[in-house]
Design an enzyme around this catalytic site. Structure first.
Site, PDB file in Angstrom:
ATOM      1  N   CYS A   1       0.858  -1.183   0.000  1.00  0.00           N
ATOM      2  CA  CYS A   1       0.000   0.000   0.000  1.00  0.00           C
ATOM      3  C   CYS A   1       0.893   1.232   0.000  1.00  0.00           C
ATOM      4  O   CYS A   1       1.731   1.386   0.888  1.00  0.00           O
ATOM      5  CB  CYS A   1      -0.929  -0.002   1.220  1.00  0.00           C
ATOM      6  SG  CYS A   1      -1.895   1.505   1.404  1.00  0.00           S
TER       7      CYS A   1
ATOM      8  N   HIS B   1      -3.847  -2.640 -10.779  1.00  0.00           N
ATOM      9  CA  HIS B   1      -4.639  -1.438 -11.027  1.00  0.00           C
ATOM     10  C   HIS B   1      -5.203  -1.438 -12.443  1.00  0.00           C
ATOM     11  O   HIS B   1      -4.531  -1.840 -13.394  1.00  0.00           O
ATOM     12  CB  HIS B   1      -3.794  -0.182 -10.819  1.00  0.00           C
ATOM     13  CG  HIS B   1      -3.379   0.019  -9.402  1.00  0.00           C
ATOM     14  ND1 HIS B   1      -4.159   0.689  -8.482  1.00  0.00           N
ATOM     15  CD2 HIS B   1      -2.279  -0.397  -8.732  1.00  0.00           C
ATOM     16  CE1 HIS B   1      -3.541   0.685  -7.310  1.00  0.00           C
ATOM     17  NE2 HIS B   1      -2.402   0.032  -7.436  1.00  0.00           N
TER      18      HIS B   1
ATOM     19  N   GLU C   1     -10.713   1.183  -4.115  1.00  0.00           N
ATOM     20  CA  GLU C   1      -9.650   0.265  -3.722  1.00  0.00           C
ATOM     21  C   GLU C   1     -10.196  -1.137  -3.457  1.00  0.00           C
ATOM     22  O   GLU C   1     -11.210  -1.297  -2.775  1.00  0.00           O
ATOM     23  CB  GLU C   1      -8.925   0.781  -2.478  1.00  0.00           C
ATOM     24  CG  GLU C   1      -8.053   2.001  -2.740  1.00  0.00           C
ATOM     25  CD  GLU C   1      -7.011   2.181  -1.654  1.00  0.00           C
ATOM     26  OE1 GLU C   1      -6.212   1.243  -1.429  1.00  0.00           O
ATOM     27  OE2 GLU C   1      -7.002   3.249  -1.022  1.00  0.00           O
TER      28      GLU C   1
ATOM     29  N   CYS D   1      -4.856   6.881  -2.808  1.00  0.00           N
ATOM     30  CA  CYS D   1      -4.224   5.575  -3.046  1.00  0.00           C
ATOM     31  C   CYS D   1      -2.881   5.830  -3.699  1.00  0.00           C
ATOM     32  O   CYS D   1      -2.817   6.289  -4.845  1.00  0.00           O
ATOM     33  CB  CYS D   1      -5.108   4.707  -3.938  1.00  0.00           C
ATOM     34  SG  CYS D   1      -4.363   3.110  -4.369  1.00  0.00           S
TER      35      CYS D   1
ATOM     36  N   GLY E   1      -2.026   3.535  -6.620  1.00  0.00           N
ATOM     37  CA  GLY E   1      -2.912   3.904  -7.727  1.00  0.00           C
ATOM     38  C   GLY E   1      -2.452   5.162  -8.432  1.00  0.00           C
ATOM     39  O   GLY E   1      -2.538   5.263  -9.664  1.00  0.00           O
TER      40      GLY E   1
END
Length: 281
Positions: free
Chosen positions: A75, A166, A215, A224, A227
């Site tokens: 993350c 993604h 997410e 994010c 992302g």
């Protein structure tokens, strides 16, 4: 059991941080993480992050459970929060201090900056269908501006993995997307066997984009990091943005660079402690 925790956020993407250095495995279960993340009956957060002992020559190991109990590979906002948490645990605030952190996506290296910012070397992006993974593919085995039907509409999507998967689609107005309705349809689309994070990107100018995100395992979040990195990579692949770009998220802005020199992606953004406490499980 009573656990001590610290609450941090990276641009509003909020996490419960737990000092787990005494054990090689997380001290709470995925089911307990769901309880802890509940915003009405728990602490509230997008996930629980554990600072575990380092392995394979790293300083620390990062594990994370999403608010639904699933475990992502990594993350981006979370690792900035973890770096700040580690610096606070160590009682250090050295500018340019780096940490080597073992994650399920490989070794990630955050570097402490001034004013609470953290710069993270996110490594090289993965672009093949198998690496993401997705069953969408082309002759080159990359998914760039490929059609995908969701909710009766055909979207042009580009798929990138920056440690986790993604799906990026470029739109005229990101604010107009009914994210609460369509996000889960992307996440659970059958072409994504491990589910997917989805970014809806509005290109304001070549060095500035607006992003909204759904997410995997957390739903709508204010930011994010992985992302944002994936979106800049997708923007470059589609000739829509520069290699150095500001990405505006609902919770604030990230500076993202996809280096033409070494192919690595760098993310810089804030991480901030909110409060500390004890929680009874």
């Amino acid at each position: 059991m009573v656990i001590e925790f610290s609450k941090y956020h990276g641009l509003g993407n909020d996490f419960i941080l737990i000092d787990n250095r005494h054990s090689a495995e997380p001290i709470v279960t995925p089911e307990q993480a769901i309880q802890i993340c509940d915003r009405h009956f728990g602490i509230g957060g997008d996930g629980v992050i554990f600072a575990l002992p380092g392995k394979e020559g790293t300083d620390y190991t990062m594990r994370i459970y999403n608010s639904d109990g699933s475990e992502p590979e990594m993350c981006g906002n979370g690792i900035r929060c973890l770096a700040k948490f580690i610096a606070d645990l160590e009682g250090k605030s050295e500018v340019n201090k780096t940490y080597k952190i073992h994650t399920l996506a490989g070794v990630i290296t955050p570097q402490m900056q001034a004013n609470g910012y953290v710069k993270v070397d996110m490594g090289t992006p993965f672009l093949t269908a198998a690496e993401i993974p997705t069953t969408l593919s082309t002759a080159e085995d990359k998914v760039i501006a490929q059609p995908l039907e969701v909710a009766g509409k055909t979207w042009d999507v580009t798929c990138v993995s920056t440690g986790n998967p993604h799906c990026i689609t470029f739109v005229e107005n990101s604010d107009a997307i009914a994210l609460e309705q369509i996000g889960t349809l992307f996440e659970h689309h059958p072409v994504f066997p491990q589910r997917i994070n989805t970014e809806f990107i509005q290109v304001v100018k070549p060095d500035y984009m607006k992003m909204r995100v759904w997410e995997r395992g957390a739903g709508i979040t204010l930011a994010c990091g992985t992302g944002a990195c994936a979106s800049v990579v997708a923007g470059v692949l589609n000739s829509k943005c520069d290699r150095f770009c500001t990405v505006e998220l609902p919770g604030g802005c990230l500076q993202i660079e996809w280096s033409a020199t070494n192919n690595r992606v760098y993310m810089t953004g804030a991480a901030q402690q909110v409060f500390q406490g004890k929680y009874s499980l």
